[in-house]
Each structure stands twice: as C-alpha cells, then as structure tokens.
Design a protein around this motif. Structure first.
Motif, PDB file in Angstrom:
ATOM      1  N   ARG B  22       6.318   6.198  23.278  1.00 48.43           N
ATOM      2  CA  ARG B  22       6.862   5.417  22.178  1.00 48.43           C
ATOM      3  C   ARG B  22       6.041   4.155  21.899  1.00 48.43           C
ATOM      4  O   ARG B  22       5.567   3.493  22.820  1.00 48.43           O
ATOM      5  N   ASN B  24       6.157   0.801  18.983  1.00 45.88           N
ATOM      6  CA  ASN B  24       6.636   0.071  17.817  1.00 45.88           C
ATOM      7  C   ASN B  24       5.691  -1.086  17.542  1.00 45.88           C
ATOM      8  O   ASN B  24       5.119  -1.669  18.457  1.00 45.88           O
ATOM      9  N   SER B  26       4.762  -4.611  14.815  1.00 45.19           N
ATOM     10  CA  SER B  26       5.227  -5.546  13.794  1.00 45.19           C
ATOM     11  C   SER B  26       4.007  -6.114  13.086  1.00 45.19           C
ATOM     12  O   SER B  26       2.974  -6.386  13.707  1.00 45.19           O
ATOM     13  N   THR B  55       1.414  10.859   6.780  1.00 46.00           N
ATOM     14  CA  THR B  55       1.942  10.035   7.876  1.00 46.00           C
ATOM     15  C   THR B  55       1.870  10.738   9.228  1.00 46.00           C
ATOM     16  O   THR B  55       2.076  10.114  10.265  1.00 46.00           O
ATOM     17  N   ASN B  68       5.921   5.854  10.880  1.00 44.43           N
ATOM     18  CA  ASN B  68       7.226   5.687  10.269  1.00 44.43           C
ATOM     19  C   ASN B  68       7.353   4.228   9.858  1.00 44.43           C
ATOM     20  O   ASN B  68       7.633   3.357  10.688  1.00 44.43           O
ATOM     21  N   LYS B  69       7.154   3.981   8.569  1.00 41.85           N
ATOM     22  CA  LYS B  69       7.124   2.591   8.098  1.00 41.85           C
ATOM     23  C   LYS B  69       8.492   1.921   8.204  1.00 41.85           C
ATOM     24  O   LYS B  69       8.594   0.749   8.566  1.00 41.85           O
ATOM     25  N   SER B  70       9.551   2.662   7.928  1.00 44.23           N
ATOM     26  CA  SER B  70      10.887   2.058   7.947  1.00 44.23           C
ATOM     27  C   SER B  70      11.308   1.664   9.352  1.00 44.23           C
ATOM     28  O   SER B  70      12.009   0.671   9.545  1.00 44.23           O
ATOM     29  N   GLN B  71      10.857   2.430  10.339  1.00 39.88           N
ATOM     30  CA  GLN B  71      11.193   2.126  11.724  1.00 39.88           C
ATOM     31  C   GLN B  71      10.051   1.403  12.436  1.00 39.88           C
ATOM     32  O   GLN B  71      10.169   1.116  13.627  1.00 39.88           O
ATOM     33  N   THR B  72       8.999   1.114  11.718  1.00 43.91           N
ATOM     34  CA  THR B  72       7.794   0.464  12.270  1.00 43.91           C
ATOM     35  C   THR B  72       7.406   1.097  13.602  1.00 43.91           C
ATOM     36  O   THR B  72       7.233   0.417  14.619  1.00 43.91           O
ATOM     37  N   SER B  73       7.289   2.419  13.582  1.00 38.88           N
ATOM     38  CA  SER B  73       6.957   3.136  14.807  1.00 38.88           C
ATOM     39  C   SER B  73       5.756   4.052  14.577  1.00 38.88           C
ATOM     40  O   SER B  73       5.436   4.431  13.440  1.00 38.88           O
ATOM     41  N   HIS B  75       4.981   6.832  17.230  1.00 34.75           N
ATOM     42  CA  HIS B  75       5.147   7.518  18.512  1.00 34.75           C
ATOM     43  C   HIS B  75       4.147   8.660  18.659  1.00 34.75           C
ATOM     44  O   HIS B  75       3.829   9.361  17.690  1.00 34.75           O
TER      45      HIS B  75
END
Lengths: 113, 112
Positions: B22, B24, B26, B55, B68-73, B75
């Motif tokens: 995982r 993430n 910012s 993506t 995943n832009k909305s979850q800023t991830s 993985h």
C-alpha cells in the motif's frame, strides 16, 4: 555498461576527514540528482543539477556538503569534516529532459568511524 | 509539499499467493508516481510509473499499480509472487522536472 556509475562503491573514513564521491550519469542525460539513504529509510533528496547549474538544494545539505557538475557531465559530492551521522548510502541518479525517468547508480556506502 | 506514506514496513506472503503493497501520497499539484525496487545488495530499479493516461500501469514481471486520485493512492499488486520478488519496494512521487520524494519502503518477504 551505459548505466549510471558511482565511485567509490565503499568508503570508510575517520570522523573529521573530508571525502569526495563521483557520479557519472548516462551520457545523454542532462539532469543529475544526489540522494542519501540511511538504514531503514527511503532515499532522501540532496541536490539536483540541470547541465552544470545546481538548481535545488535540500536543507539536508549542510554547509559541510558541496556538489559540483563543472562541465555538465560527471558530478562530485564532497563532505568536509565528516561526522558519524554522515554514514549512509549516497545515491546518484540521472534523467533526460525528454523522458522523465530517473535511473539510479549503485551508490557509494560511506562509513564514518 | 509532497509526501508518501507506505503503510506497511514489512509484508510476509507465501509463494504463489497474491500481494498488495500500500502507498498513499499527498500533493498540491499534479504528480508523477513511481514504484522502485531494491533487490538485496543491488541498486534501485524503476519497477513502474504513472505519468498520465491509463490509471493502471504494469511492469514486465507481473506487478501492476493503479493510480486512484480520489483516494490519493498508488497501491502495488501482484497476483502470484515468486521467491525472486524478495526485495524492498519504494513508492515515490514527484512533480515534473522535480526531485523524487520516496516513502520509507516495504520489505516483501516471500515464505516458502
């Protein structure tokens, strides 16, 4: 081998001594980066050159550290008056302006005793 | 400022089992995302990258990562790991023409 090369691969020095590392980037790459990696951590940015111009320096790069890239080809990183906290792997990477992707050298492992 | 969080420092997994590492991030600007791999006693190698477009990005050795832009991830996954995948994996982020910010790494242990 046309990858990024670094010399020496290992350096053991006594506290207070000066050391200098060399990095030869991939020949057509105009950008060169220095990073430092300590045990259990990811690499941390130190400084960056575009051709011979040093464009950015991290606050990690104290006044004991100096980097040069005199002709826009190889680069040197010098550490003056080494301290035990300077013990780390020093990584060099290069990239081209056209294809944004950094290629890393094998690193120079510095041990300060 | 940009930052990267790798949520697991170590991940043990049995050989041929699936794995997810995982990550993430910012950032206040558009980013490029990377996974680098460091095999034992070797240098950092780029495993895969997201610059733009699709993506879902894939590596040549079966890993994939999804931006995943909305979850800023971002993985990293592999459906079936091999003993040769034993390594430390670093998630990283950068802006264009900029330094790379690395996470602290995730050590992948493959159990026989």
């Amino acid at each position: 081998d046309t990858g990024v090369s670094q010399d020496p691969r290992h350096k053991i020095t006594k506290r207070g001594q000066n050391v200098t590392f060399r990095c030869d980037p991939i020949s057509e790459h105009n950008r060169l980066y220095w990073y430092r990696q300590t045990l259990g951590q990811g690499p941390e940015f130190l400084t960056y050159f575009q051709n011979e111009a040093q464009l950015e320096k991290s606050r990690l790069l104290s006044d004991r550290f100096s980097a040069e890239r005199p002709k826009g080809s190889f680069s040197t990183l010098e550490i003056q008056r080494t301290e035990q906290g300077d013990s780390a792997m020093y990584l060099c990477a290069s990239s081209s302006q056209q294809y944004y992707e950094q290629y890393f050298g094998p690193g120079t492992r510095l041990t300060v005793t | 400022a940009q930052s990267v969080t790798q949520l697991d420092s170590q991940v043990p997994v049995f050989e041929e089992a699936p794995v997810e590492l995982r990550c993430n991030y910012s950032s206040s600007v558009s980013v490029y995302l990377f996974w680098y791999v460091q095999y034992p006693n070797q240098g950092l190698q780029l495993l895969l990258k997201y610059l733009s477009g699709s993506t879902l990005v894939e590596s040549i050795n079966g890993f994939e990562a999804e931006f995943n832009k909305s979850q800023t991830s971002f993985h990293l996954r592999k459906p079936s790991v091999h003993i040769s995948d034993t390594a430390e994996y670093f998630c990283a982020v950068s802006g264009r023409d900029d330094k790379i910010i690395f996470g602290k790494g995730t050590r992948l242990h493959i159990l026989p």
